[in-house]
Design a protein around this motif. Structure first.
Motif: not given
Length: 540
Positions: A474-487
């Protein structure tokens, strides 16, 4: 203090290999601060967010080690913002110490957010301040950073009685610093991470209060303090004994203890420069290549003898830094390679200096002895893997990557079981470059979860996924708001092209080179760091 400076230059410990960087955090710092209470609630009924640090073991002295801490970017940003918002008050507080030679100074263009203490200035002040005294008390604090009690931060800033009554973040910003520190270390109240400049700032807050309290009770305070190392001067043995008792009692008020193993009571005058320092500093390499080879052997023999004689001093580190200022003949290059690699058996702390010299000569077209260097690095990696020595393994792997050396598949099997994020990322870098076949990524792929974005595996869970070196279900990074901002803003914490600054190493292409007169070199080892990293231009 500028927030961008603290995030981009004061975050990661300088002992990490060059690809690790936080320079991209400046791109999103304003976005993080605007949404920080959404990412990390500090009030109301929302679940509070706490994070765990990544640890990185580095060599110290006498076979002792120090564990560095790499905080989570969310809480490091919050702590940094709290410091910046109260910077004027922090500077005013820290100026109360009359003996500190490790002030929280900043300088435009410096490699770190907070300047390191000056070795030259410290030596000068010791000489001047010791005048007229008979006794020296040398002390430091036992396990200083790892034993700091975070609740003592508001004690230092607002006094203990006030801090115990008033627990709110404003206007008592010491409480905010206390809470921010606890959030980035799994809620624990004991210890600060070693490495980030934020810890230097907070330690100076506490120690400045300790200095002031000692001076108030003793009636005077004469000496110097560099971080937690004290040199205190007294006119009589009685004054010294009284001073020591007051120092010990004051430290206990802040939940700290003297390091009795390092305590020394000496009669003045003290010896300012060690014999090894003077001899190595004055050592000259002759110009002719054949004389120079003899000088190299003498130099390394001398350094090895002094390293064994003074195991608590940075003999080998200073010696390796001196080599950068000498141009060695191409005829002596193979000898120099082996002498440096052999020195790693005594003092692996010099790995960055060895790397700097190997890469400088390599980029100038001097051949690296591939079988010898590869075998030495493999042996070093295998030995320190058994001891879980992160610094040695990471730097040896990175040197192999930088020299384009292929490592054996037998080593890949052992590295596949490692969990330290610094070693994992450089291992994946080698694997992706085709230099380390046979890596098994199964365990690391299991770390690609949202939960692991907030514990000690966050660098693997985010950075290895962002780089495409590990892929999960799964795309576990995109579902997290903080790390989505970084990515979404392509914030990277590992950039494979970053390397050491090689500008200070002098190299010649002439086998018969006769060196000019020696140039003046910088002996201020406290400020002249090998760890500065640069990004070389792309090949045309």
């Amino acid at each position: 203090m500028d927030l961008n400076n603290l995030l981009t230059k004061g975050y990661f410990p300088e002992e990490l290999i060059p690809p690790f960087t936080t320079e991209d955090l400046g791109i999103v710092q304003d976005d993080i601060i605007r949404s920080i209470d959404t990412f990390d609630p500090i009030a109301g009924r929302a679940r509070k967010v706490i994070t765990k640090m990544t640890h990185f073991s580095v060599p110290k002295i006498k076979a002792y080690r120090r564990t560095l801490g790499i905080p989570h970017p969310l809480h490091f940003t919050r702590l940094s913002n709290t410091i910046v918002n109260n910077w004027a008050a922090i500077l005013l507080h820290c100026s109360s110490s009359t003996i500190s030679l490790s002030p929280v100074k900043t300088k435009m263009g410096a490699s770190r957010a907070v300047l390191k203490p000056s070795f030259k200035n410290t030596t000068r002040e010791k000489i001047i301040r010791s005048t007229g005294n008979r006794y020296l008390l040398k002390i430091d604090i036992a396990k200083f950073y790892s034993s700091i009690y975070t609740h003592s931060i508001p004690w230092a800033l607002h006094t203990k009685p006030i801090a115990k009554v008033h627990r709110n973040r404003t206007p008592y910003y010491g409480n905010a610093l206390d809470e921010d520190c606890r959030k980035m270390q799994d809620g624990q109240t004991i210890g600060l991470p070693i490495g980030p400049d934020t810890s230097r700032i907070i330690s100076e807050i506490i120690l400045s209060s300790i200095d002031r309290d000692i001076q108030t009770e003793l009636g005077y305070l004469n000496g110097v303090r560099v971080v937690d190392d004290y040199h205190l001067y007294f006119r009589s043995r009685g004054e010294l004994e009284k001073g020591r008792a007051i120092v010990s009692r004051t430290l206990k008020d802040f939940e700290l203890e003297l390091n009795q193993n390092k305590e020394q009571l000496l009669e003045l005058p003290e010896i300012i420069e060690s014999e090894w320092f003077a001899e190595i500093r004055e050592f000259k390499f002759r110009n002719r290549w054949d004389y120079q080879r003899k000088d190299l052997i003498t130099f390394f023999d001398t350094v090895t003898n002094y390293t064994r004689k003074y195991p608590g001093d940075i003999v080998m580190t200073y010696a390796m830094s001196k080599l950068r200022f000498t141009v060695f003949s191409l005829k002596n290059w193979s000898v120099l390679q082996s002498l440096m690699l052999n020195s790693l058996l005594i003092e692996p702390k010099i790995l960055p200096y060895v790397a700097q010299n190997l890469l400088s000569y390599h980029l100038k077209g001097h051949p690296v002895n591939v079988p010898v260097v590869t075998d030495a690095l493999v042996q070093l990696i295998e030995y320190h893997l058994d001891l879980v020595n992160d610094f040695e393994v990471a730097w040896a792997l990175w040197i192999a990557k930088s020299l384009n050396l292929t490592l054996p598949a037998t080593l890949a099997a052992r590295l596949s079981a490692v969990e330290n994020p610094i070693i994992v990322l450089v291992t994946l870098d080698l694997h992706e470059s085709g230099l380390l076949p046979g890596i098994d990524k199964t365990h690391w792929i299991s770390l690609l979860t949202t939960d692991n974005l907030y514990n000690e595996h966050w660098l693997i869970s985010y950075e290895a996924y962002r780089l495409g070196w590990l892929t999960g279900p799964t795309d576990h990074v995109t579902v997290d708001p903080f790390f989505k901002l970084l990515k979404d803003n392509d914030v990277a914490f590992y950039k494979a092209r970053r390397t050491l600054d090689l500008s200070k190493v002098k190299v010649t292409n002439s086998p018969e080179y006769f060196a000019p007169e020696d140039e003046e070199e910088d002996d201020d080892s406290e400020t002249d760091s090998v760890f500065n990293a640069v990004v070389p231009p792309l090949p045309v």
